[in-house]
Design an enzyme around this catalytic site. Structure first.
Site, PDB file in Angstrom:
ATOM      1  N   SER A 145       0.826  -1.205   0.000  1.00 52.67           N
ATOM      2  CA  SER A 145       0.000   0.000   0.000  1.00 52.67           C
ATOM      3  C   SER A 145       0.865   1.261   0.000  1.00 52.67           C
ATOM      4  CB  SER A 145      -0.958  -0.039   1.203  1.00 52.67           C
ATOM      5  OG  SER A 145      -1.955   0.944   1.067  1.00 52.67           O
ATOM      6  N   ASP A 171      -8.660  -3.009  -6.774  1.00 50.03           N
ATOM      7  CA  ASP A 171      -8.043  -2.771  -5.475  1.00 50.03           C
ATOM      8  C   ASP A 171      -9.093  -2.238  -4.496  1.00 50.03           C
ATOM      9  OD1 ASP A 171      -5.203  -2.229  -4.023  1.00 50.03           O
ATOM     10  OD2 ASP A 171      -6.638  -0.650  -3.544  1.00 50.03           O
ATOM     11  N   HIS A 201      -6.424  -6.091  -1.128  1.00 50.87           N
ATOM     12  CA  HIS A 201      -5.411  -5.065  -0.903  1.00 50.87           C
ATOM     13  C   HIS A 201      -4.329  -5.679  -0.031  1.00 50.87           C
ATOM     14  CE1 HIS A 201      -4.152  -0.860  -0.953  1.00 50.87           C
ATOM     15  NE2 HIS A 201      -3.946  -0.896   0.342  1.00 50.87           N
TER      16      HIS A 201
END
Length: 396
Positions: free
Chosen positions: A202, A298, A365
């Site tokens: 991330s 995502d 994610h």
């Protein structure tokens, strides 16, 4: 859920490229809600076939960091977790950069410094090492016996800011934290590594892109070095209201924390600093071998960039975000358009030597950190390969 797969190879990176039909990702019979995947704090239900006791690794503070101004938002020391390698992996290193969003205003940076995302005071003394950080061969066949490090994230700008705001007692020192941590790890033995992988998830995945070439420069030519960005390919996409929520957020981060001085000069010669903070404009400037891992849908970007409350104040997207089976045909098309935009932005990268991709159709994610998506019986497959089998290891 039908998936068409195309297998590609580029200079030692094996990767699968997925084209998909929309649907709901499920493990077993239970669909996974997008709400299950918010940033790095997601809670997964373990598949019944996975039974393991994760390794717990202690937090180490970098005691020399303060002398060079490398501190968290609140001025506390940064930290990392290290599990030593052994056997054939004793001289191989994996450095994983933690994610956790950004702070783009004084107000939310002030709040952030009262959490583990802005202060080591609130960091856990131990964390689990799972997925790509696991120490078990049956869970992490390529990296289980490497020196595995997780660098904690406490600056709010993907380890790239370098400024301060004295009036609010805020330190924006992500770049210095990165440098202090790397210096510490080199002292711990990384300087003699024969293999090194910089990864991140991330906001940490974005950081792994920003620092990829810098990481390569630390080692001699004989060291095999690659980078992995997991869920770090954030798109400058239009949200459901026609605005650009993420671009506005990134603009605040870049300006507040003086990020531009640590972005690729070759990009800044062509674009503004905020645009150069987006991976779609950054990856072509990276020279080090690079592997991108992303979900085509995502979940964080769907939740926070495409359909945040600010863009959907009446909650038209609420049911769709909570359960993708409830999405209307127009919402499905909007998500499909986002997926197409992602793939279009990856076309040039996919045709670049020494690059790799694993783009699957999950609403997910940060897949490298989670055992369920990294290496388990029910992990997502592309061309009958698990993510961990696609050639990310520098040995391949």
């Amino acid at each position: 859920m039908a998936i068409m797969k195309k297998k590609l190879k580029f200079f030692g990176f094996a990767f699968a490229f997925a084209c998909l039909v929309c649907g709901v990702v499920s493990y077993g019979s239970e669909p996974l809600s997008v709400l299950s995947f918010l940033e790095n704090d997601a809670v997964w239900a373990k598949p019944s076939s996975v039974t393991y006791q994760p390794l717990m690794v202690n937090l180490t503070l970098i005691h020399g960091a303060a002398s060079i101004g490398a501190v968290c938002l609140d001025g506390t020391l940064p930290g990392y977790h290290l599990d030593r390698g052994f056997g054939s992996g004793a001289n191989s290193w994996l450095v994983h950069l933690e994610g956790g969003g950004w702070c783009n205003t004084v107000r939310n940076c002030v709040y952030r410094k009262t959490t583990r995302r802005g202060s080591s005071t609130y960091m856990e003394s131990q964390i689990q090492f799972t997925g790509i950080l696991s120490n078990k061969a049956e869970e992490n066949p390529d990296f289980f016996n490497w020196n595995r490090v997780k660098l904690r994230y406490c600056d709010g700008a993907s380890f790239s800011g370098d400024s301060e705001l004295e009036s609010e007692q805020l330190q924006f020192r992500g770049q210095k934290i990165w440098l202090a941590a790397i210096e510490e790890l080199m002292f711990q033995g990384m300087q003699t590594a024969n293999q090194a992988l910089l990864s991140g998830c991330s906001a940490g995945g974005l950081a792994s892109l920003i620092h990829c070439d810098e990481f390569r420069s630390l080692f001699t030519e004989s060291t095999k070095v690659k980078c992995l960005s997991d869920a770090g390919f954030f798109l400058d996409a239009v949200d459901v209201s026609g605005n650009r929520t993420l671009k506005n957020l990134f603009e605040g981060v870049v300006q507040l924390q003086d990020v531009q001085k640590n972005l690729p000069k070759s990009c800044l010669d062509q674009l503004d600093p905020t645009s150069c903070f987006f991976p779609q404009n950054m990856v072509q400037h990276i020279e080090t071998p690079l592997f991108l891992l992303n979900a085509a849908y995502d979940s964080w970007q769907v939740q926070a960039s495409l359909a945040p409350h600010s863009a959907d104040p009446n909650g038209f997207w609420s049911d769709c975000k909570a359960n993708h089976a409830n999405c209307t045909s127009s919402q499905i098309q909007f998500l499909q358009d986002f997926r197409d935009e992602l793939l279009n932005n990856l076309k040039d990268f996919a045709n670049t030597p020494q690059t790799g991709l694993f783009i699957n159709s999950c609403f997910a994610h940060c897949q490298s950190e989670r055992q369920e998506t990294w290496f388990a019986d029910n992990s997502p497959l592309l061309d009958n390969k698990l993510l961990s089998e696609t050639g990310i290891s520098t040995e391949k």
